[in-house]
Scaffold this active site. Structure first.
Site, PDB file in Angstrom:
ATOM      1  N   CYS A  10       0.826  -1.214   0.000  1.00 46.88           N
ATOM      2  CA  CYS A  10       0.000   0.000   0.000  1.00 46.88           C
ATOM      3  C   CYS A  10       0.856   1.258   0.000  1.00 46.88           C
ATOM      4  CB  CYS A  10      -0.943  -0.003   1.201  1.00 46.88           C
ATOM      5  SG  CYS A  10      -1.936   1.486   1.289  1.00 46.88           S
ATOM      6  N   CYS A  43      -1.496   1.810  -3.014  1.00 46.24           N
ATOM      7  CA  CYS A  43      -2.457   2.894  -2.783  1.00 46.24           C
ATOM      8  C   CYS A  43      -1.846   4.295  -2.756  1.00 46.24           C
ATOM      9  CB  CYS A  43      -3.168   2.702  -1.439  1.00 46.24           C
ATOM     10  SG  CYS A  43      -3.357   1.012  -0.899  1.00 46.24           S
ATOM     11  N   LYS A  80       0.158   5.445  -5.952  1.00 43.39           N
ATOM     12  CA  LYS A  80      -0.882   5.457  -6.996  1.00 43.39           C
ATOM     13  C   LYS A  80      -1.748   6.705  -6.867  1.00 43.39           C
ATOM     14  CE  LYS A  80      -4.692   4.345  -6.002  1.00 43.39           C
ATOM     15  NZ  LYS A  80      -5.283   3.039  -5.812  1.00 43.39           N
ATOM     16  N   TYR A 110      -9.397  -3.202 -10.527  1.00 41.35           N
ATOM     17  CA  TYR A 110      -8.981  -1.951  -9.896  1.00 41.35           C
ATOM     18  C   TYR A 110      -7.717  -1.372 -10.528  1.00 41.35           C
ATOM     19  CZ  TYR A 110     -11.800  -2.587  -5.570  1.00 41.35           C
ATOM     20  OH  TYR A 110     -12.788  -2.696  -4.643  1.00 41.35           O
ATOM     21  N   GLU A 120      -7.455   1.951 -12.820  1.00 42.61           N
ATOM     22  CA  GLU A 120      -6.843   3.138 -12.219  1.00 42.61           C
ATOM     23  C   GLU A 120      -5.646   3.621 -13.040  1.00 42.61           C
ATOM     24  OE1 GLU A 120      -8.196   2.584  -7.570  1.00 42.61           O
ATOM     25  OE2 GLU A 120      -6.149   2.054  -8.080  1.00 42.61           O
ATOM     26  N   HIS A 172     -26.204  22.426  -0.076  1.00 43.05           N
ATOM     27  CA  HIS A 172     -26.426  22.970  -1.403  1.00 43.05           C
ATOM     28  C   HIS A 172     -25.462  24.105  -1.709  1.00 43.05           C
ATOM     29  CE1 HIS A 172     -28.693  23.979  -4.959  1.00 43.05           C
ATOM     30  NE2 HIS A 172     -28.736  25.245  -4.566  1.00 43.05           N
ATOM     31  N   GLU A 215     -25.694  16.213  -2.533  1.00 48.78           N
ATOM     32  CA  GLU A 215     -27.070  16.468  -2.094  1.00 48.78           C
ATOM     33  C   GLU A 215     -28.068  15.597  -2.863  1.00 48.78           C
ATOM     34  OE1 GLU A 215     -28.959  20.300  -3.269  1.00 48.78           O
ATOM     35  OE2 GLU A 215     -27.087  20.685  -4.335  1.00 48.78           O
TER      36      GLU A 215
HETATM   37  P1  NDP Z   1      -8.677  -7.512  -9.752  1.00 51.62           P
HETATM   38  O1  NDP Z   1      -8.985  -8.825  -9.175  1.00 51.62           O
HETATM   39  O2  NDP Z   1      -9.389  -6.307  -9.284  1.00 51.62           O
HETATM   40  O3  NDP Z   1      -8.858  -7.583 -11.331  1.00 51.62           O
HETATM   41  C1  NDP Z   1      -8.203  -8.513 -12.109  1.00 51.62           C
HETATM   42  C2  NDP Z   1      -8.626  -8.294 -13.544  1.00 51.62           C
HETATM   43  O4  NDP Z   1      -7.830  -9.108 -14.374  1.00 51.62           O
HETATM   44  C3  NDP Z   1     -10.066  -8.651 -13.799  1.00 51.62           C
HETATM   45  O5  NDP Z   1     -10.598  -7.722 -14.712  1.00 51.62           O
HETATM   46  C4  NDP Z   1      -9.956 -10.037 -14.414  1.00 51.62           C
HETATM   47  O6  NDP Z   1     -10.969 -10.307 -15.333  1.00 51.62           O
HETATM   48  C5  NDP Z   1      -8.659  -9.945 -15.165  1.00 51.62           C
HETATM   49  N1  NDP Z   1      -8.001 -11.221 -15.298  1.00 51.62           N
HETATM   50  C6  NDP Z   1      -7.749 -12.136 -14.330  1.00 51.62           C
HETATM   51  N2  NDP Z   1      -7.080 -13.178 -14.817  1.00 51.62           N
HETATM   52  C7  NDP Z   1      -6.913 -12.933 -16.143  1.00 51.62           C
HETATM   53  C8  NDP Z   1      -6.310 -13.648 -17.196  1.00 51.62           C
HETATM   54  N3  NDP Z   1      -5.734 -14.808 -16.977  1.00 51.62           N
HETATM   55  N4  NDP Z   1      -6.317 -13.089 -18.420  1.00 51.62           N
HETATM   56  C9  NDP Z   1      -6.904 -11.894 -18.640  1.00 51.62           C
HETATM   57  N5  NDP Z   1      -7.485 -11.175 -17.677  1.00 51.62           N
HETATM   58  C10 NDP Z   1      -7.491 -11.694 -16.440  1.00 51.62           C
HETATM   59  O7  NDP Z   1      -7.096  -7.371  -9.589  1.00 51.62           O
HETATM   60  P2  NDP Z   1      -6.128  -6.142  -9.680  1.00 51.62           P
HETATM   61  O8  NDP Z   1      -4.836  -6.720 -10.117  1.00 51.62           O
HETATM   62  O9  NDP Z   1      -6.693  -5.019 -10.456  1.00 51.62           O
HETATM   63  O10 NDP Z   1      -6.036  -5.678  -8.170  1.00 51.62           O
HETATM   64  C11 NDP Z   1      -5.663  -6.618  -7.173  1.00 51.62           C
HETATM   65  C12 NDP Z   1      -6.335  -6.296  -5.876  1.00 51.62           C
HETATM   66  O11 NDP Z   1      -5.771  -5.112  -5.336  1.00 51.62           O
HETATM   67  C13 NDP Z   1      -7.813  -6.020  -6.009  1.00 51.62           C
HETATM   68  O12 NDP Z   1      -8.560  -7.171  -5.762  1.00 51.62           O
HETATM   69  C14 NDP Z   1      -8.094  -4.986  -4.982  1.00 51.62           C
HETATM   70  O13 NDP Z   1      -8.609  -5.631  -3.859  1.00 51.62           O
HETATM   71  C15 NDP Z   1      -6.755  -4.382  -4.655  1.00 51.62           C
HETATM   72  N6  NDP Z   1      -6.712  -2.982  -5.084  1.00 51.62           N
HETATM   73  C16 NDP Z   1      -7.565  -2.083  -4.527  1.00 51.62           C
HETATM   74  C17 NDP Z   1      -7.538  -0.772  -4.916  1.00 51.62           C
HETATM   75  C18 NDP Z   1      -8.500   0.193  -4.310  1.00 51.62           C
HETATM   76  O14 NDP Z   1      -9.062  -0.107  -3.267  1.00 51.62           O
HETATM   77  N7  NDP Z   1      -8.725   1.345  -4.930  1.00 51.62           N
HETATM   78  C19 NDP Z   1      -6.611  -0.284  -5.933  1.00 51.62           C
HETATM   79  C20 NDP Z   1      -5.783  -1.320  -6.483  1.00 51.62           C
HETATM   80  C21 NDP Z   1      -5.842  -2.605  -6.057  1.00 51.62           C
HETATM   81  P3  NDP Z   1     -12.401 -10.887 -14.883  1.00 51.62           P
HETATM   82  O15 NDP Z   1     -13.168  -9.737 -14.360  1.00 51.62           O
HETATM   83  O16 NDP Z   1     -12.939 -11.427 -16.168  1.00 51.62           O
HETATM   84  O17 NDP Z   1     -12.117 -11.933 -13.882  1.00 51.62           O
END
Ligand code: NDP
Length: 461
Positions: A43, A48, A51, A179, A183, A438, A443
Site C-alpha cells: 500500500c 495505494c 498510486k 482496480y 486506475e 447545497h 445532495e
Molecule cells: P482484480 O482482481 O481487481 O482484477 C483482475 C482483472 O484481471 C479482472 O478484470 C480479471 O478479469 C482480469 N483477469 C484475471 N485473470 C486474467 C487472465 N488470466 N487473463 C486476462 N485477464 C485476467 O485485480 P487487480 O490486479 O486489479 O487488483 C488486485 C487487488 O488489489 C484487487 O482485488 C483490490 O482488492 C486491490 N486494489 C484495490 C484498490 C483500491 O481499493 N482502490 C486499488 C488497487 C488494487 P475478470 O473480471 O474477467 O475476472
C-alpha cells in the site's frame, strides 16, 4: 542485542503486519518483525499511496483545461515525469521512515531481511539466525500474477515495476479490467500517454453495479482511452525499443510499455508453510478462522495473504483484531460484511453495499432503484462533456438502503460517509429526512424522490 525468543514474530511489514506488531507490543508482548523489501508494504511503497499521488498528477490536465472557462489563461501546461517521480519517491521514503519509527517507538525489533517458517514456533532469517516465537503472524501480502504465461510475457511490467519507470511511456497497453488496470488507465491517459485498456470481459470492473460499469466505460471512451474489450493478449515481441503486442482479434500494435494487471496472488511460495502443516488453497492463500488463526494453533495470518477482502483497511483491522485477540484478552473478529470501496479511476467510483443485480437476485422484485445522472455544475462553465451518476438501491418492503453507488468527482470521499449510514441500517426515509448541503453533487443522495430520476437541473439560489 536481538532477542532469540519473542511472544510474537510478524513476517511482513505492510499494513496488516505493522498494525498487529504495534498493537501487540502495546499489550505488553515482546515482538519482532521481518520485512524483506521496504517497510510499509504494498500500500505505502507500491500501491495505494504512490498510486493516489499519480492520480492527483493525472487530474491536473482536466483542471488546466477547465480553468479556461472560468477565466484563467494557463498557457500551455507541460508535464515532467521526472519531477513527479522524484517528489513521489521522496514522499514514499518519508512514509517508510514513519513506519520504521512507529515500530521502533513501540519496541518492535525490526529485521530487514527475508524470514521463513522453520517450525510451528521458529522463524528462520535469511542471515541464518533462528528466532523462537510463541506466535507467528504471516502478513506477507500478495504479489502480481502473470497468469497465464504468454510468449514474451517477461517484457511486460506489473504494478510493482510501474512505479520505477524512468519516463512516461508515449503509448501504453494495460491488460485487465479490475482496480489496478482501470486506475492506471486513468493515470496514464491523464498524464498524456496514448492509452489502450485491454480486457477479456465485455465490461470493466466485474462485480460492480452495472450502471457504474457502463458509465465508466463510456467516460473512458470519451477521454480517448482505447478500449479493447472481449480481447486477450496473445504475445509480446520486442522490436528495437518498441513492444509489439499481438491481440486475440488479430491486430499487432506497437507500445512503449505493457502493464499487466490481471490480479494478485498470495505471496506464500517458499515460506515454509507446507512443512509445518499449513496447507494453502489453490491460489496460495492461507485459510484462517474468524480470529485469523490457521490450522496450526501458533500460526496466524492477516491481510491479502488470506484472500478475504484484499484491501488495506481490512488488513489493518485484521492485524489489530489479531493482536487484541491474542495479547489483549479481547477475542475480536473482523466483520467482512459491508465494505465500502473506491476505485480511483477518472471519473472516480465509490460504492458500498449491494449492486442492483445482487439486490434483485436476493430480493427479487422487492427492490426500488433511485438514480440520478447529471452534468456536474463545474462542467457547465468549463464545457467538459462529463456526467455524474448516483444510485441508491433500496429494499422495497423495509425501505432499507441496500447499496449506494457513485461515479464522479470525489466519489471515494462521498461513499465513506454514505457507508456510515448504510452500516447503521439507514432507510430511504432517513436519507430523505436529511437536509441537503447545497449546492453539492452529494445532495442528490437526499433529494432523489422518484425511482429512476435521470436528470439534474442545475439549481439556482
Ligand atoms: P482484480 O482482481 O481487481 O482484477 C483482475 C482483472 O484481471 C479482472 O478484470 C480479471 O478479469 C482480469 N483477469 C484475471 N485473470 C486474467 C487472465 N488470466 N487473463 C486476462 N485477464 C485476467 O485485480 P487487480 O490486479 O486489479 O487488483 C488486485 C487487488 O488489489 C484487487 O482485488 C483490490 O482488492 C486491490 N486494489 C484495490 C484498490 C483500491 O481499493 N482502490 C486499488 C488497487 C488494487 P475478470 O473480471 O474477467 O475476472
Amino acid at each position: 542485542m536481538a532477542k532469540d525468543e519473542v511472544d510474537l514474530f510478524v513476517i511482513g511489514g505492510g499494513s496488516g503486519g505493522v498494525r498487529a506488531a504495534r498493537i501487540a507490543a502495546g499489550h505488553g508482548a515482546s515482538v519482532a518483525l521481518a520485512e524483506e523489501y521496504r517497510l510499509g508494504g504494498t500500500c505505502v511503497i507500491r500501491g495505494c499511496v504512490p498510486k493516489k499521488l499519480m492520480v492527483y498528477a493525472s487530474r491536473f490536465r482536466d483542471e488546466f483545461e477547465d480553468a479556461r472557462g472560468f477565466g484563467w489563461d494557463v498557457g500551455e501546461p507541460r508535464f515532467d515525469w521526472s519531477v513527479l517521480k522524484r517528489n513521489r519517491d521522496t514522499e514514499i521514503r518519508r512514509l517508510e521512515g514513519i513506519y520504521r519509527s512507529l515500530l521502533q517507538t513501540s519496541g518492535v525489533e525490526i529485521h530487514e531481511e527475508r524470514a521463513t517458517i522453520a517450525d510451528a514456533n521458529t522463524v528462520a532469517l535469511a542471515s541464518g539466525r533462528r528466532i523462537r516465537a510463541r506466535h507467528i503472524l504471516v502478513a506477507v501480502g500478495a504479489t502480481p500474477s502473470l497468469d497465464p504465461p504468454i510468449p514474451g510475457g517477461e517484457l511486460a511490467i506489473t504494478s510493482n515495476e510501474v512505479f520505477d519507470l524512468e519516463s512516461r511511456p508515449d503509448r501504453i497497453l494495460i491488460i485487465g479490467g479490475g482496480y489496478i488496470a482501470v486506475e492506471f488507465a486513468g493515470i496514464f491517459a491523464g498524464l498524456g500517454s496514448e492509452t489502450t485498456l485491454l480486457h477479456r470481459g465485455d465490461k470493466l470492473l466485474r462485480g460492480f453495479d452495472e450502471d457504474l460499469r457502463d458509465g465508466l466505460g463510456e467516460a473512458y471512451a470519451k477521454r480517448g482511452i482505447g478500449l479493447a474489450l472481449g480481447t486477450t493478449l496473445e504475445r509480446i515481441a520486442r522490436d528495437g525499443r518498441v513492444l509489439q503486442a499481438t491481440l486475440s482479434d488479430g491486430r499487432t500494435l506497437p507500445f512503449d510499455a505493457i502493464l499487466v494487471a490481471t490480479g494478485r496472488r498470495p505471496h506464500t511460495a517458499g515460506l515454509g508453510l507446507e512443512g509445518v502443516g499449513v496447507a494453502t488453497d489453490e491460489i496460495g492463500a492461507i485459510p484462517v478462522d474468524l480470529h485469523s488463526r490457521s490450522a496450526v494453533p501458533s500460526i496466524w495470518a492477516v491481510g491479502d495473504v488470506t484472500n478475504r477482502a484484499n484491501l488495506t483497511p481490512i488488513a489493518i483491522r485484521e492485524g489489530h483484531a489479531f493482536a487484541d485477540t491474542v495479547f489483549g484478552g479481547r477475542p475480536t473478529a473482523v466483520d467482512h460484511g459491508l465494505i465500502p470501496t473506491g476505485v480511483f479511476s477518472t471519473p472516480e467510483i465509490g460504492t458500498v453495499g449491494m449492486s442492483e443485480s445482487t439486490a434483485r437476485s436476493r430480493h427479487g422484485g422487492d427492490v426500488v432503484i433511485f438514480k440520478a445522472s447529471f452534468r456536474p455544475m463545474k462542467a457547465t462553465i468549463s464545457g467538459r462533456d462529463e456526467r455524474t451518476l448516483m444510485k441508491i438501491v433500496v429494499h422495497g418492503s423495509t425501505d432499507r438502503v441496500l447499496g449506494v453507488h457513485v461515479l464522479g468527482h470525489d466519489a471515494g470521499e462521498m461513499i465513506q460517509l454514505a457507508a456510515v449510514a448504510v452500516g447503521m441500517g439507514a432507510t430511504k426515509a432517513d436519507f430523505d429526512r436529511t437536509v441537503a448541503v447545497h449546492p453539492t453533487a452529494a445532495e442528490e443522495f437526499v433529494t432523489m424522490r422518484t425511482p429512476f430520476v435521470t436528470k439534474k437541473s442545475v439549481a439556482v439560489g
